[in-house]
Design an enzyme around this catalytic site. Structure first.
Site, PDB file in Angstrom:
ATOM      1  CB  CYS A 291      -3.508   3.190  -1.672  1.00 17.43           C
ATOM      2  SG  CYS A 291      -4.626   4.541  -1.382  1.00 17.43           S
TER       3      CYS A 291
ATOM      4  CG  HIS B 208      -1.916   1.000   1.375  1.00 22.00           C
ATOM      5  ND1 HIS B 208      -1.657   2.293   1.747  1.00 22.00           N
ATOM      6  CD2 HIS B 208      -3.258   0.924   1.162  1.00 22.00           C
ATOM      7  CE1 HIS B 208      -2.798   2.973   1.767  1.00 22.00           C
ATOM      8  NE2 HIS B 208      -3.784   2.178   1.419  1.00 22.00           N
TER       9      HIS B 208
ATOM     10  CE  LYS C 138      -6.995   0.009   6.460  1.00 19.94           C
ATOM     11  NZ  LYS C 138      -7.823   0.429   5.327  1.00 19.94           N
TER      12      LYS C 138
ATOM     13  CG  ASP D 160       0.666  -2.448   6.297  1.00 14.89           C
ATOM     14  OD1 ASP D 160      -0.302  -2.558   7.071  1.00 14.89           O
ATOM     15  OD2 ASP D 160       0.622  -1.780   5.249  1.00 14.89           O
TER      16      ASP D 160
ATOM     17  CD  GLN E  43      -6.885  -4.393   4.436  1.00 19.02           C
ATOM     18  OE1 GLN E  43      -7.860  -5.014   4.863  1.00 19.02           O
ATOM     19  NE2 GLN E  43      -6.990  -3.175   3.933  1.00 19.02           N
TER      20      GLN E  43
HETATM   21  N1  7TS Z   1      -1.651  -0.755   4.734  1.00 21.56           N
HETATM   22  C1  7TS Z   1      -2.589  -1.522   4.151  1.00 21.56           C
HETATM   23  C2  7TS Z   1      -2.258  -2.924   3.745  1.00 21.56           C
HETATM   24  C3  7TS Z   1      -3.859  -0.978   3.921  1.00 21.56           C
HETATM   25  O1  7TS Z   1      -4.779  -1.720   3.334  1.00 21.56           O
HETATM   26  C4  7TS Z   1      -4.124   0.361   4.310  1.00 21.56           C
HETATM   27  C5  7TS Z   1      -5.445   1.028   4.011  1.00 21.56           C
HETATM   28  C6  7TS Z   1      -3.116   1.083   4.957  1.00 21.56           C
HETATM   29  C7  7TS Z   1      -1.894   0.494   5.137  1.00 21.56           C
HETATM   30  C8  7TS Z   1      -3.333   2.473   5.469  1.00 21.56           C
HETATM   31  O2  7TS Z   1      -4.176   2.460   6.584  1.00 21.56           O
HETATM   32  P1  7TS Z   1      -4.665   3.826   7.257  1.00 21.56           P
HETATM   33  O3  7TS Z   1      -5.690   3.385   8.238  1.00 21.56           O
HETATM   34  O4  7TS Z   1      -3.473   4.446   7.893  1.00 21.56           O
HETATM   35  O5  7TS Z   1      -5.218   4.653   6.143  1.00 21.56           O
HETATM   36  N2  7TS Z   1      -6.172   0.444   2.964  1.00 21.56           N
HETATM   37  C9  7TS Z   1      -7.241   0.986   2.337  1.00 21.56           C
HETATM   38  C10 7TS Z   1      -7.881   0.337   1.287  1.00 21.56           C
HETATM   39  O6  7TS Z   1      -7.580  -0.770   0.856  1.00 21.56           O
HETATM   40  N3  7TS Z   1      -8.911   1.103   0.855  1.00 21.56           N
HETATM   41  O7  7TS Z   1      -8.930   2.236   1.581  1.00 21.56           O
HETATM   42  C11 7TS Z   1      -7.897   2.163   2.516  1.00 21.56           C
END
Ligand code: 7TS
Length: 407
Positions: free
Chosen positions: A365, A123, A227, A201, A204
């Site tokens: 992303c 990501h 999430k 990371d 997910q």
């Molecule tokens: N890493 C992964 C694997 C992700 O899926 C996401 C967000 C992030 C990092 C960033 O997370 P945040 O909470 O700091 O924004 N993924 C997604 C997505 O798949 N669609 O919208 C956000």
């Protein structure tokens, strides 16, 4: 699952609605999950009864707020199997947690010619912070390649890559764009064998699978509350205590200092030296309720439920003509990402929206991954505890309708 499917669905007020005259089917869980009643009540209960700033006041409300905030930290440590609550730094989410390491750790330890190893499936949150760090320090980025549509890491290349002056290896546990589940413990072991620091990371995975940092053997791990049934704006960085203690602060301000003079200051110990300013107190309290909620269901049960739905969706989609399904042939997470050659992903999502079906279309992303696959975007359905096979059947019907409509 100990709770029944119906009882779980009833705990999420937002699911009980119609969109454009159809029962809502929410398949955008990889972007953010919905919140159960217990999380909503924990957040509003805090504002109704205890609202106050933490760590500063001596009055009753401030004590209560501080206790609740620090209890959430201890809960987060237990939730991911950390040895101590001092290993949990609250952040705005995964993105900020990764930026903290990319800033503090890279500034302290990297020099020109050193390498940071990533993978092609990251990501942007686990790519751009390292690009910035590389620019600042003169370090170089290298990547574990992805095999192709099945989206697996080419692990036969890993040891040679690690041996090439790599100092830190950062990678995702579960791919948000493909549903690939990476063998995190093995990746960490192979990195450790070569003295390479690891960051996982877990955006997910933390709310979808049993997860234990000591079993994984990582040095750092990042996740987001939103999430995993918690509020937005709260997440955490896990860091091994000796590593966190050796790092300089990331932000400066109130809450993180022991003593301040006009020209220099002394920091608090870990983890507070990384938490400048008033933190997201209600977020931490909501996250605490979310962790309790998920453990009541059981993450093992959640993991098998999600994978069963992921597998079922993949099997149903594979039976459609003219559809390119991405992601692993087996062992996939609850994510189904695909491409319809004749229809733009945004058209698929808009059409589906009119049927009450919330999907996501775009590059998710992960622009470099899309480029690697020769695509600009995919349509993604991502599942969670409250989703059902009946909803997937309806989703496949809508995709067939879209294929017929666009010819
Ligand atoms: N890493 C992964 C694997 C992700 O899926 C996401 C967000 C992030 C990092 C960033 O997370 P945040 O909470 O700091 O924004 N993924 C997604 C997505 O798949 N669609 O919208 C956000």
């Amino acid at each position: 699952m100990k709770k029944t499917m119906t009882s779980i669905r009833e705990e999420f007020p937002v699911l009980d609605q119609q969109v454009y005259g159809h029962d809502l089917i929410y398949f955008d869980n990889a972007a953010t999950t919905q919140k159960p009643r217990s999380v909503i009540d924990a957040v509003s209960g805090y504002y109704e009864k205890d609202n106050s700033n933490v760590h500063r006041g001596i009055h009753a409300l401030s004590h209560r707020a501080t206790e609740a905030y620090e209890a959430a930290r201890a809960r987060a440590a237990a939730f991911i199997g950390a040895g101590s609550e001092k290993e949990i730094v609250f952040t705005r989410g995964t993105t900020e947690a990764i930026n903290l390491v990319a800033s503090s750790w890279c500034n302290r330890y990297l020099k020109p010619g050193d390498r940071i190893l990533l993978t092609e499936m990251e990501h942007h949150s686990n790519l751009v912070p390292w690009q910035l760090a590389a620019e600042r320090t003169g370090a170089e980025l290298v990547f574990v390649p992805v095999t192709g549509d099945e989206g697996l890491l080419q692990l036969d290349r890993l040891d040679a890559l690690l041996a090439g002056n790599v100092k830190l290896f950062a990678f995702t546990h579960i791919s948000n764009a493909l549903g690939t589940i990476n063998p995190v413990a093995e990746l960490c072991r192979r990195a450790r064998d070569q003295g390479v620091v690891t960051l996982v990371d877990a955006a997910q995975s933390v709310g979808h699978a049993p997860l234990d940092v000591s079993g994984i053997g990582c040095d750092f791990l990042a996740f987001s509350g939103h999430k995993m049934c918690g509020p937005t704006g709260i997440g955490a960085l896990y860091g091994r205590r000796d590593l966190l203690e050796a790092l300089p602060p990331y932000h400066g301000g109130g809450e993180m200092i022991r003593k301040v003079d006009l020209h220099r200051s002394e920091w608090k110990g870990v983890p507070h030296k990384f938490e400048a300013g008033t933190p997201h107190i209600s977020g931490a309290i909501g996250l605490h309720a979310a962790m309790d909620y998920l453990d009541e269901i059981g993450r093992k049960a959640i993991y098998s439920h999600d994978r069963e739905l992921g597998e079922y969706a993949a099997e149903r989609l594979r039976s459609l003509r003219n559809l390119r399904l991405l992601g692993p042939p087996a062992e996939r997470a609850g994510i189904a990402s695909f491409h319809l050659p004749n229809v733009h992903a945004h058209d698929v999502v808009s059409f589906a929206d009119r049927r009450g079906l919330a999907l996501r279309g775009g590059h998710h992303c992960t622009q470099p991954l899309m480029k690697r696959l020769g695509l600009e975007s995919t349509v993604r359905a991502s599942f969670y505890i409250y989703n059902t096979k009946e909803e997937i059947d309806r989703f496949v019907e809508v995709i067939e309708e879209i294929q017929a409509f666009f010819g």
